[in-house]
Design an enzyme around this catalytic site. Structure first.
Site, short mmCIF file in Angstrom:
data_model
loop_
_atom_site.label_atom_id
_atom_site.label_comp_id
_atom_site.label_asym_id
_atom_site.label_seq_id
_atom_site.Cartn_x
_atom_site.Cartn_y
_atom_site.Cartn_z
CG ASN A 12 -1.70 1.22 1.45
OD1 ASN A 12 -1.81 2.04 0.54
ND2 ASN A 12 -2.29 1.36 2.64
CE LYS A 14 -0.05 3.28 4.81
NZ LYS A 14 0.07 3.40 6.25
CG HIS A 99 -5.83 2.13 5.43
ND1 HIS A 99 -5.35 3.04 6.34
CD2 HIS A 99 -4.84 1.23 5.23
CE1 HIS A 99 -4.11 2.71 6.65
NE2 HIS A 99 -3.77 1.60 6.01
CD GLU A 101 -2.65 5.56 6.93
OE1 GLU A 101 -2.70 5.55 5.68
OE2 GLU A 101 -1.69 5.10 7.57
CD GLU A 173 -3.44 -2.44 7.59
OE1 GLU A 173 -2.32 -2.69 7.14
OE2 GLU A 173 -4.04 -1.39 7.34
N GLY A 179 2.63 2.30 10.80
CA GLY A 179 3.61 3.37 10.63
C GLY A 179 4.37 3.72 11.90
CB SER A 213 5.23 -1.72 11.93
OG SER A 213 4.86 -0.38 12.18
#
Ligand code: PGA
Length: 254
Positions: A12, A14, A99, A101, A173, A179, A213
């Site tokens: 991904n 992003k 996701h 985010e 996730e 991250g 991560s």
């Protein structure tokens, strides 16, 4: 399809990289480094605007493309949105949905994600639904409750008889692991996997991936405990690291 053939590693990207030239370079380095992967599926989800150019490069390879999001309608007055059909027409096989985010920064709700999932499946895309608890929810011991609610709400528009759930993927996730270089330890991740496999998803044969991560040091651990693949963010922006992950899993399977 047996378990090994189901295994998949997804990158991904992003909102990276900043230019098409860099995107092409990154994709080509990954393509070159991976070579032939017989027992593993690999997919890259770049920003929408690079998809058209990258589909030309991806076509002769085994690397599949995916979108990072899509809308729930196929066309119309929805400024700034991209439809599942547009992704399909750009030769995307996958689409990441829900996701964390997007849930956090764009206010995406389970209601919206449920509509997107249905539209994506009906268009023939393979959705990768992201679910996961925040640090705060984890500290309060709410992880299982959160995951259960997300699944119930996100899948509520799907009917197993109508929608092909075999092409459906779930990515666990944990939000606190994304991250942060603080991946979920495999012991803890295994408990979640068992909860999802034996509890919530027991009646459906859905692949479950780990994301948060992921790197070349920990990738094997998650596959070792039974995850069917990985969703990698920052590691997929480093061609060498991403190729290392793919190779390490491919060797583990052989
Ligand atoms: P990360 O991102 O690998 O950089 O933690 C994973 C993701 O957000 O899918």
């Amino acid at each position: 399809m047996n378990n090994e053939q189901r295994r998949i590693i997804i990158g991904n990207w992003k909102m990276n990289p900043p230019t098409l030239e860099q995107a092409q370079k990154l994709f080509n380095s990954i393509k070159k480094g991976i070579g032939e992967t017989k027992n593993l599926r690999v997919a890259i989800c770049p920003p929408f605007i690079y998809l058209s150019k990258l589909s030309d490069v991806a076509r002769p390879t085994k690397i599949k493309l995916g979108g990072q999001n899509c809308f729930w309608e196929q066309s119309g007055p929805f400024t700034g949105e991209v439809s599942p059909l547009m992704l399909k027409n750009l030769e995307c096989e996958y689409v990441i949905l829900g996701h964390s985010e997007r849930r956090k920064h764009l206010g995406e709700t389970d209601e919206m994600i449920a509509k997107k999932l249905k539209a994506a499946l009906e268009t023939g895309l393979k959705p990768i639904l992201c679910i996961g608890e925040t640090e705060q929810e984890r500290k309060k011991g709410k992880t299982f409750e959160i995951l259960k609610n997300q699944l119930n709400n996100d899948l509520k528009n799907l009917t197993p008889k109508i929608h092909n759930l075999k092409s459906f993927i779930i990515a666990y996730e944990p939000v606190w692991a994304i991250g942060t270089a603080n991946a979920c330890n495999p012991e803890e991740a295994k408990k979640i996997l068992i909860f999802l496999k034996e509890g919530e998803m027991a009646s459906r044969r859905i692949s479950i991936l780990y994301g948060g991560s992921v790197d070349s040091n920990n990738a094997k651990d998650y596959i070792g405990i039974g995850f069917e693949g990985l969703l990698a963010g920052s590691a997929s922006l480093d061609a060498k690291e991403f190729v290392k992950i793919v190779k390490s899993l491919s060797n583990q399977i052989n």
